[in-house]
Design a protein around this motif. Structure first.
Motif, PDB file in Angstrom:
ATOM      1  N   ASP A  16      -7.029  -5.297   2.030  1.00 46.98           N
ATOM      2  CA  ASP A  16      -7.105  -4.099   2.860  1.00 46.98           C
ATOM      3  C   ASP A  16      -5.747  -3.417   2.837  1.00 46.98           C
ATOM      4  OD1 ASP A  16      -9.753  -3.722   4.475  1.00 46.98           O
ATOM      5  OD2 ASP A  16      -9.381  -5.880   4.440  1.00 46.98           O
ATOM      6  N   ILE A  17      -5.768  -2.115   2.583  1.00 50.11           N
ATOM      7  CA  ILE A  17      -4.547  -1.314   2.497  1.00 50.11           C
ATOM      8  C   ILE A  17      -4.469  -0.412   3.717  1.00 50.11           C
ATOM      9  CG2 ILE A  17      -3.351   0.478   1.183  1.00 50.11           C
ATOM     10  CD1 ILE A  17      -4.588  -0.662  -1.346  1.00 50.11           C
ATOM     11  N   PHE A  18      -3.290  -0.373   4.347  1.00 55.51           N
ATOM     12  CA  PHE A  18      -3.088   0.400   5.570  1.00 55.51           C
ATOM     13  C   PHE A  18      -1.999   1.443   5.320  1.00 55.51           C
ATOM     14  CE2 PHE A  18      -4.662  -3.780   6.604  1.00 55.51           C
ATOM     15  CZ  PHE A  18      -5.694  -3.515   7.497  1.00 55.51           C
ATOM     16  N   GLU A  19      -2.402   2.711   5.363  1.00 54.95           N
ATOM     17  CA  GLU A  19      -1.501   3.827   5.084  1.00 54.95           C
ATOM     18  C   GLU A  19      -1.271   4.625   6.365  1.00 54.95           C
ATOM     19  OE1 GLU A  19       0.734   6.834   4.163  1.00 54.95           O
ATOM     20  OE2 GLU A  19       0.465   5.182   2.758  1.00 54.95           O
ATOM     21  N   ARG A  20      -0.001   4.889   6.660  1.00 61.44           N
ATOM     22  CA  ARG A  20       0.319   5.571   7.923  1.00 61.44           C
ATOM     23  C   ARG A  20      -0.133   7.023   7.941  1.00 61.44           C
ATOM     24  NH1 ARG A  20       6.440   5.541   9.119  1.00 61.44           N
ATOM     25  NH2 ARG A  20       5.753   7.030  10.705  1.00 61.44           N
ATOM     26  N   SER A  21      -0.176   7.677   6.776  1.00 59.81           N
ATOM     27  CA  SER A  21      -0.580   9.078   6.733  1.00 59.81           C
ATOM     28  C   SER A  21      -2.069   9.217   7.013  1.00 59.81           C
ATOM     29  CB  SER A  21      -0.253   9.673   5.362  1.00 59.81           C
ATOM     30  OG  SER A  21      -0.777  10.979   5.265  1.00 59.81           O
ATOM     31  N   ALA A  22      -2.419  10.290   7.690  1.00 56.15           N
ATOM     32  CA  ALA A  22      -3.832  10.556   7.970  1.00 56.15           C
ATOM     33  C   ALA A  22      -4.500  11.307   6.827  1.00 56.15           C
ATOM     34  CB  ALA A  22      -3.970  11.363   9.261  1.00 56.15           C
ATOM     35  N   GLN A  23      -3.694  11.818   5.879  1.00 53.49           N
ATOM     36  CA  GLN A  23      -4.237  12.601   4.757  1.00 53.49           C
ATOM     37  C   GLN A  23      -4.133  11.815   3.449  1.00 53.49           C
ATOM     38  OE1 GLN A  23      -1.851  14.344   6.915  1.00 53.49           O
ATOM     39  NE2 GLN A  23      -3.671  14.907   8.081  1.00 53.49           N
ATOM     40  N   SER A  25      -8.793   5.361  -7.132  1.00 54.35           N
ATOM     41  CA  SER A  25     -10.224   5.286  -7.457  1.00 54.35           C
ATOM     42  C   SER A  25     -10.718   3.846  -7.562  1.00 54.35           C
ATOM     43  CB  SER A  25     -10.501   6.026  -8.769  1.00 54.35           C
ATOM     44  OG  SER A  25      -9.981   5.308  -9.878  1.00 54.35           O
ATOM     45  N   THR A  26      -9.807   2.890  -7.658  1.00 53.21           N
ATOM     46  CA  THR A  26     -10.203   1.490  -7.818  1.00 53.21           C
ATOM     47  C   THR A  26     -10.291   0.744  -6.485  1.00 53.21           C
ATOM     48  OG1 THR A  26      -7.940   0.697  -8.071  1.00 53.21           O
ATOM     49  CG2 THR A  26      -9.070   1.433 -10.070  1.00 53.21           C
ATOM     50  N   ILE A  27      -9.904   1.401  -5.395  1.00 59.88           N
ATOM     51  CA  ILE A  27      -9.964   0.775  -4.063  1.00 59.88           C
ATOM     52  C   ILE A  27     -11.007   1.519  -3.240  1.00 59.88           C
ATOM     53  CG2 ILE A  27      -8.701   0.214  -1.955  1.00 59.88           C
ATOM     54  CD1 ILE A  27      -7.580  -1.310  -4.289  1.00 59.88           C
ATOM     55  N   SER A  28     -12.008   0.814  -2.771  1.00 63.02           N
ATOM     56  CA  SER A  28     -13.073   1.475  -2.012  1.00 63.02           C
ATOM     57  C   SER A  28     -12.533   1.985  -0.676  1.00 63.02           C
ATOM     58  CB  SER A  28     -14.235   0.507  -1.768  1.00 63.02           C
ATOM     59  OG  SER A  28     -13.848  -0.517  -0.876  1.00 63.02           O
ATOM     60  N   ASP A  29     -13.135   3.063  -0.187  1.00 67.68           N
ATOM     61  CA  ASP A  29     -12.680   3.684   1.058  1.00 67.68           C
ATOM     62  C   ASP A  29     -12.746   2.717   2.236  1.00 67.68           C
ATOM     63  OD1 ASP A  29     -12.184   6.030  -0.256  1.00 67.68           O
ATOM     64  OD2 ASP A  29     -14.024   7.036   0.386  1.00 67.68           O
ATOM     65  N   ILE A  30     -13.669   1.793   2.183  1.00 66.97           N
ATOM     66  CA  ILE A  30     -13.817   0.860   3.302  1.00 66.97           C
ATOM     67  C   ILE A  30     -12.619  -0.079   3.423  1.00 66.97           C
ATOM     68  CG2 ILE A  30     -15.055  -0.987   2.076  1.00 66.97           C
ATOM     69  CD1 ILE A  30     -16.898  -1.176   4.516  1.00 66.97           C
ATOM     70  N   HIS A  31     -11.867  -0.210   2.325  1.00 70.43           N
ATOM     71  CA  HIS A  31     -10.683  -1.090   2.339  1.00 70.43           C
ATOM     72  C   HIS A  31      -9.367  -0.312   2.295  1.00 70.43           C
ATOM     73  CE1 HIS A  31     -13.024  -4.721   2.143  1.00 70.43           C
ATOM     74  NE2 HIS A  31     -13.673  -4.290   1.083  1.00 70.43           N
TER      75      HIS A  31
END
Length: 382
Positions: A35-42, A111-117
């Motif tokens: 799971d990847i966590f990005e601080r930006s909302a965009q 494109s290789t990481i699903s939006d759910i993760h």
């Protein structure tokens, strides 16, 4: 039965830029949940700027299952050309290479990481350790996630590093002005002198380079690309702070994004270009509508592993851009991490220990090389 005996391990990756995406891909290949966590909302795919494409990045793209050949990953240049300040050619060498853009590589890897993760708007606030084999990330708003490994891939201003490490980057004494000009808007003199080559020019306290990169929406068609330039200039701390205060009034310490540079600094750039740059580069800088800037900093941590937390990419070491190694270093870190976790699937601590030493050496070597290159180019040092 086998799945019950060996449950899949989970990695929490802080930072959804290239380093985080590289690491996420390699851990997926190693059989981990990610799971990847990005601080930006965009989305981050609008960032400008060029990258010299290195073999480590190509290797990681291929290992991620993306089928792209070199010519579809960027723009090929034929020669390296060095100009004197008066515009005459000091040196010309046949040196084919490929230049790409941050945006193109980001789009491929995203494109290789699903939006759910891939979790946007996730601001890390703390890290705790429930036991020796797990780590918990705490986020603004109260959310928390626990995994077997936490990867700080949150860039040169890493919050993970600030929480658990004492290392801070040092300002190198100069900044990089940067800009992108649409290929079809290149001034005629710039087109004649610079187009299609990897070009350089130096002057007192000044070093500039430029090359073509993919255009808007990663367009590789001739006429639709960007000309990307990077101009290094010696700047003291007071002037750096003034430059980094954008039109929005926010005082940033080390960078001002595209579109936020104050008008006085655009005028300053035009004036300095007139004085210091050869004609082709002078024209391309003056034709840039929205230049931006970043301070050059140095960092290489002594340790990249603390329990079940690691640093990767620019969070661990910041090579100066002259090395063209920031993106390739993050890719190399991620490739080696994936290999180590596959080699020791049942002993994560052993894998991290085996991974760490070579990566520390890589970061320190690039730091030393970058300082040597930059000081020679900007300050005339050895």
């Amino acid at each position: 039965m086998n799945g019950e005996m060996h449950p899949r391990k989970r990695a929490l990756i802080i930072g959804g830029s290239l380093g985080g995406l590289f690491a996420g891909n390699m851990l997926q290949q190693a059989g981990w949940d990610v799971d990847i966590f990005e601080r930006s909302a965009q989305d981050l795919d609008s960032r400008g700027g060029g990258i010299v494409l290195q073999p480590e990045v190509v290797a990681l793209i291929r290992r991620s299952g993306i089928e792209r050949d070199w010519d579809n990953l960027g723009v090929r240049s034929a020669h390296r050309v060095v100009f004197r300040p008066d515009g005459s050619v000091e040196h010309r060498q046949h040196a084919p290479q490929v230049q790409t853009s941050w945006s193109l590589i980001y789009s491929l890897m995203r494109s290789t990481i699903s939006d759910i993760h891939y979790h946007k708007n996730s601001l890390l606030t703390d890290i705790t350790f429930p036991d020796d084999h797990h780590v918990t990330a705490h986020f603004k708003g109260g959310a928390r996630e626990t995994g077997d490994l936490l990867i700080g891939a949150d860039g040169n201003g890493s919050f993970v590093r600030k929480l658990l490490w004492n290392d801070t980057p040092d300002y190198a004494g100069y900044i990089a002005w940067r800009g992108l000009v649409p290929e079809n808007a290149m001034p005629e003199r710039a087109r004649q002198q610079l187009h299609g080559d990897f070009a350089f020019a130096s002057n007192l306290g000044s070093h500039i380079l430029g090359y073509l990169v993919p255009g808007a929406d990663n367009d590789l068609r001739p006429g639709h690309r960007f000309y990307n330039w990077v101009w290094y200039r010696i700047v003291d701390d007071a002037q750096r702070e003034a430059i980094m205060t954008g039109t929005d009034g926010v005082a940033r310490r080390y960078s001002v994004p595209e579109g936020l540079l104050a008008a006085r600094w655009k005028a300053h750039l035009d004036t300095e270009a007139q004085t210091l740059l050869p004609p082709g580069f002078r024209d391309i800088v003056q034709a840039t509508k929205e230049p931006f800037a970043q301070a050059i900093r140095d960092l290489a941590v002594d340790k990249m592993v603390k329990g079940r937390v690691i640093l990767l990419g620019d969070a661990a070491s910041i090579p100066r851009p002259h090395t063209a190694a920031s993106t390739s270093k993050a890719a190399a870190n991620a490739l080696a991490l994936g290999d180590a976790l596959q080699a020791w699937p049942d002993d994560t601590d052993k894998a991290l220990s085996e991974w760490e030493q070579e990566q520390i050496f890589r970061g320190k070597y690039l730091r030393k090389m970058g300082i040597s290159m930059g000081d020679r180019l900007l300050f005339g040092g050895a």
